[in-house]
Write a protein that holds these residues in place. Structure first.
Motif, PDB file in Angstrom:
ATOM      1  N   VAL A  85       0.833  -1.078   0.049  1.00 46.70           N
ATOM      2  CA  VAL A  85      -0.150   0.061  -0.138  1.00 46.70           C
ATOM      3  C   VAL A  85       0.826   1.318  -0.021  1.00 46.70           C
ATOM      4  O   VAL A  85       1.849   1.372   0.917  1.00 46.70           O
ATOM      5  CB  VAL A  85      -0.981   0.150   1.266  1.00 46.70           C
ATOM      6  CG1 VAL A  85      -1.691   1.367   1.182  1.00 46.70           C
ATOM      7  CG2 VAL A  85      -1.903  -1.121   1.203  1.00 46.70           C
ATOM      8  N   HIS A  86       0.687   2.044  -0.902  1.00 48.27           N
ATOM      9  CA  HIS A  86       0.923   3.517  -0.889  1.00 48.27           C
ATOM     10  C   HIS A  86      -0.340   4.237  -0.908  1.00 48.27           C
ATOM     11  O   HIS A  86      -1.225   3.913  -1.713  1.00 48.27           O
ATOM     12  CB  HIS A  86       1.842   4.028  -2.079  1.00 48.27           C
ATOM     13  CG  HIS A  86       3.165   3.417  -2.329  1.00 48.27           C
ATOM     14  ND1 HIS A  86       4.333   3.896  -2.246  1.00 48.27           N
ATOM     15  CD2 HIS A  86       3.624   2.114  -2.763  1.00 48.27           C
ATOM     16  CE1 HIS A  86       5.364   3.250  -2.559  1.00 48.27           C
ATOM     17  NE2 HIS A  86       5.001   2.160  -2.924  1.00 48.27           N
ATOM     18  N   THR A 132       1.313  10.323  -0.135  1.00 44.15           N
ATOM     19  CA  THR A 132       1.489  11.042   1.253  1.00 44.15           C
ATOM     20  C   THR A 132       1.828   9.851   2.382  1.00 44.15           C
ATOM     21  O   THR A 132       1.547   8.819   1.888  1.00 44.15           O
ATOM     22  CB  THR A 132       0.255  11.907   1.771  1.00 44.15           C
ATOM     23  OG1 THR A 132       0.474  12.247   3.042  1.00 44.15           O
ATOM     24  CG2 THR A 132      -1.038  10.884   1.716  1.00 44.15           C
ATOM     25  N   LEU A 133       2.824  10.290   3.334  1.00 45.10           N
ATOM     26  CA  LEU A 133       2.883   9.359   4.272  1.00 45.10           C
ATOM     27  C   LEU A 133       1.917   9.948   5.674  1.00 45.10           C
ATOM     28  O   LEU A 133       2.626   9.397   6.913  1.00 45.10           O
ATOM     29  CB  LEU A 133       4.169   9.150   4.695  1.00 45.10           C
ATOM     30  CG  LEU A 133       5.156   8.496   3.535  1.00 45.10           C
ATOM     31  CD1 LEU A 133       6.624   8.196   3.830  1.00 45.10           C
ATOM     32  CD2 LEU A 133       4.475   7.118   3.368  1.00 45.10           C
ATOM     33  N   ASP A 134       1.217  10.774   5.324  1.00 42.33           N
ATOM     34  CA  ASP A 134       0.285  11.269   6.544  1.00 42.33           C
ATOM     35  C   ASP A 134      -0.137  10.015   7.533  1.00 42.33           C
ATOM     36  O   ASP A 134      -0.960   9.153   7.045  1.00 42.33           O
ATOM     37  CB  ASP A 134      -0.921  11.946   6.302  1.00 42.33           C
ATOM     38  CG  ASP A 134      -1.716  12.561   7.209  1.00 42.33           C
ATOM     39  OD1 ASP A 134      -1.366  13.455   7.792  1.00 42.33           O
ATOM     40  OD2 ASP A 134      -2.591  11.826   7.801  1.00 42.33           O
ATOM     41  N   HIS A 164      10.667  11.463  -2.451  1.00 43.65           N
ATOM     42  CA  HIS A 164      10.704  12.691  -1.611  1.00 43.65           C
ATOM     43  C   HIS A 164      10.799  12.728  -0.470  1.00 43.65           C
ATOM     44  O   HIS A 164      10.770  13.793   0.473  1.00 43.65           O
ATOM     45  CB  HIS A 164       9.972  13.741  -2.537  1.00 43.65           C
ATOM     46  CG  HIS A 164      10.011  13.684  -3.927  1.00 43.65           C
ATOM     47  ND1 HIS A 164      11.307  14.428  -4.429  1.00 43.65           N
ATOM     48  CD2 HIS A 164       9.202  13.459  -5.089  1.00 43.65           C
ATOM     49  CE1 HIS A 164      11.206  14.499  -5.854  1.00 43.65           C
ATOM     50  NE2 HIS A 164       9.909  13.846  -6.208  1.00 43.65           N
ATOM     51  N   ASP A 165      10.024  11.422   0.100  1.00 50.10           N
ATOM     52  CA  ASP A 165       9.847  11.391   1.453  1.00 50.10           C
ATOM     53  C   ASP A 165      10.845  11.453   2.513  1.00 50.10           C
ATOM     54  O   ASP A 165      11.818  10.662   2.169  1.00 50.10           O
ATOM     55  CB  ASP A 165       8.810  10.302   1.805  1.00 50.10           C
ATOM     56  CG  ASP A 165       7.525  10.213   1.228  1.00 50.10           C
ATOM     57  OD1 ASP A 165       7.020  11.626   1.428  1.00 50.10           O
ATOM     58  OD2 ASP A 165       6.912   9.599   0.637  1.00 50.10           O
ATOM     59  N   PRO A 166      11.137  12.207   3.583  1.00 54.72           N
ATOM     60  CA  PRO A 166      12.121  11.935   4.324  1.00 54.72           C
ATOM     61  C   PRO A 166      12.052  10.761   5.373  1.00 54.72           C
ATOM     62  O   PRO A 166      11.038  10.130   5.583  1.00 54.72           O
ATOM     63  CB  PRO A 166      11.792  13.401   5.414  1.00 54.72           C
ATOM     64  CG  PRO A 166      10.505  13.707   5.412  1.00 54.72           C
ATOM     65  CD  PRO A 166       9.911  13.080   3.980  1.00 54.72           C
ATOM     66  N   TYR A 167      13.342  10.429   5.734  1.00 52.57           N
ATOM     67  CA  TYR A 167      13.448   9.169   6.427  1.00 52.57           C
ATOM     68  C   TYR A 167      12.584   9.194   7.742  1.00 52.57           C
ATOM     69  O   TYR A 167      12.032   7.897   8.027  1.00 52.57           O
ATOM     70  CB  TYR A 167      14.823   9.150   7.198  1.00 52.57           C
ATOM     71  CG  TYR A 167      15.923   8.999   5.703  1.00 52.57           C
ATOM     72  CD1 TYR A 167      15.888   8.167   4.854  1.00 52.57           C
ATOM     73  CD2 TYR A 167      17.038   9.882   5.988  1.00 52.57           C
ATOM     74  CE1 TYR A 167      16.842   8.242   3.919  1.00 52.57           C
ATOM     75  CE2 TYR A 167      18.066   9.776   4.972  1.00 52.57           C
ATOM     76  CZ  TYR A 167      17.857   9.105   3.844  1.00 52.57           C
ATOM     77  OH  TYR A 167      18.717   8.942   2.882  1.00 52.57           O
TER      78      TYR A 167
END
Ligand code: KMH
Ligand code: ZN
Length: 283
Positions: A46-47, A56-58, A85-88
Motif C-alpha cells: 500500500v501507498h 503522502t505518508l500522513d 521525496h519522503d524524509p526518513y
C-alpha cells in the motif's frame, strides 16, 4: 507449492490525471483490494494519496487505510519506501500505523531521473523497529548490492519478525537490475538458503519476470504500481486483471494462489488487532 500473490495497486509515481484507473481514494483502494482478493491476491502493498491524489505518508490517513483494509483478509503491507521525496523520519513513522507487514528496501538505487535513498543507518534502524514492533518486513531488492545489505542486516541483527526471510526482486527500474534469467539466477543464488522470494517486473519486464519467477520457484507481485500496460497498446483497466492473469499463470504452473490464511501462516503474520474507533463498517 502454492504461489503468494501480492498486489501493488497504486505506487507513488503515476498521476491520477494520466492513469484514471489508478486507485487513489480510500474507497477506490478498498474496492480494488476486494476485487484483487477475489482474483487471487493474498497481500496488498500500500501507498496512499492525499485529497489531491498526491503521494503522502500522513499517519492519520495511513491508520485509516489500515483499518479500512481490515474489511478484507489481505495481509496489509505498508510501503516504507514512500516516494523518492519522503524524509526518513516519515518513512520510519509508517510503522506507527500498525500494519501486518511493511516493505524494507535494502539500499540506495538510481530511480529513473531520481535517487531512491536507503543508506545503511536508515535501513538498519527501520529493520530494528520492525523487529521491536512485530511488523513483518519484506526485503525489497533492486540490485545485487541490496542482497548483500539484507544479508548484513540478518547477520548483525538476527531474523525478522515472523521468522521468515521473504524478499521481493524488483526488476526493471532504470538504475536497478534487469529481469533477465541470468540476473534472477544470480540474485537468488545470493539469498540465504532458507529465504523465499517473489519478483516484480516493472513495465515491459512484467511478463518475463512473472514467468521466470514461477519457473524458478518464486512468488509474484503485480499491480499498477509496477505496470500500466496489460499488452502492447492496451492500458491496464484495473489491478484485478493483473492479479487474475498472475493467478491463472500460477494455476497453469500447478502452483495455485495461496489463500490469505495460508499467506498469513507462510509469512508469520500475527493476528490483526481488534478494530479501533477509526475502523469503517462493512456496508
Ligand atoms: N516509490 C519508490 C520510490 C517501497 O514501496 O518500499 C519506492 C517503493 C518501494 O515503491
Ligand atoms: Zn512500493
Amino acid at each position: 507449492m502454492s504461489t503468494l500473490i501480492t498486489v501493488a495497486p497504486t505506487g507513488a509515481e503515476s498521476a491520477k490525471a494520466d492513469v484514471p484507473a489508478l486507485p487513489v481514494t480510500l474507497d477506490e483502494l478498498v474496492t480494488t483490494a476486494r476485487a484483487c482478493e477475489a482474483a487471487g491476491a493474498a497481500v496488498v502493498h500500500v501507498h496512499i494519496r492525499d485529497s489531491g491524489a498526491k503521494p503522502t505518508l500522513d499517519l492519520g490517513l495511513l491508520r485509516e487505510t489500515v483499518a479500512a483494509l481490515r474489511e478484507t483478509d489481505l495481509v496489509v503491507q505498508l510501503s516504507t519506501g514512500g516516494s523518492v521525496h519522503d524524509p526518513y523520519t516519515d518513512r520510519l513513522k509508517v510503522l506507527d500505523a500498525e500494519p501486518d507487514a511493511c516493505s524494507l528496501t535494502c539500499g540506495t538505487v538510481n530511480f529513473g531521473d531520481d535517487v531512491f535513498m536507503n543508506p545503511w543507518g536508515f535501513v538498519a534502524e527501520l529493520y530494528r523497529e520492525t523487529q521491536a514492533r512485530g511488523v513483518v518486513p519484506e526485503f525489497e531488492l533492486f540490485d545485487l548490492g541490496h542482497v548483500a545489505t539484507m544479508n548484513r542486516l540478518l547477520d548483525r541483527y538476527g531474523p525478522p519478525a515472523g521468522g521468515r526471510v521473504h524478499c521481493d526482486l524488483v526488476m526493471g527500474v532504470p538504475g536497478g537490475f534487469t529481469g533477465d534469467l541470468r540476473t534472477i539466477a544470480a540474485a537468488v543464488s545470493l539469498l540465504p538458503a532458507e529465504a523465499t522470494w517473489s519478483a516484480t517486473g516493472i513495465g515491459r519486464e512484467s511478463l518475463r519476470v512473472m514467468f521466470a519467477a514461477l519457473a524458478g520457484g518464486g512468488h509474484l507481485r503485480v499491480g499498477m504500481e509496477d505496470t500500466l500496460t496489460y499488452a502492447k497498446g492496451r492500458p491496464v483497466r484495473g489491478n484485478e486483471e493483473l492479479v487474475a492473469r498472475a493467478a491463472e499463470a500460477a494455476r497453469l504452473a500447478q502452483r495455485p494462489p495461496m489463500t490469505t490464511a495460508q499467506a498469513r501462516a507462510f509469512l508469520g503474520i500475527r493476528p490483526a488487532p481488534a478494530p479501533g474507533p477509526t475502523a469503517r463498517r462493512v456496508p
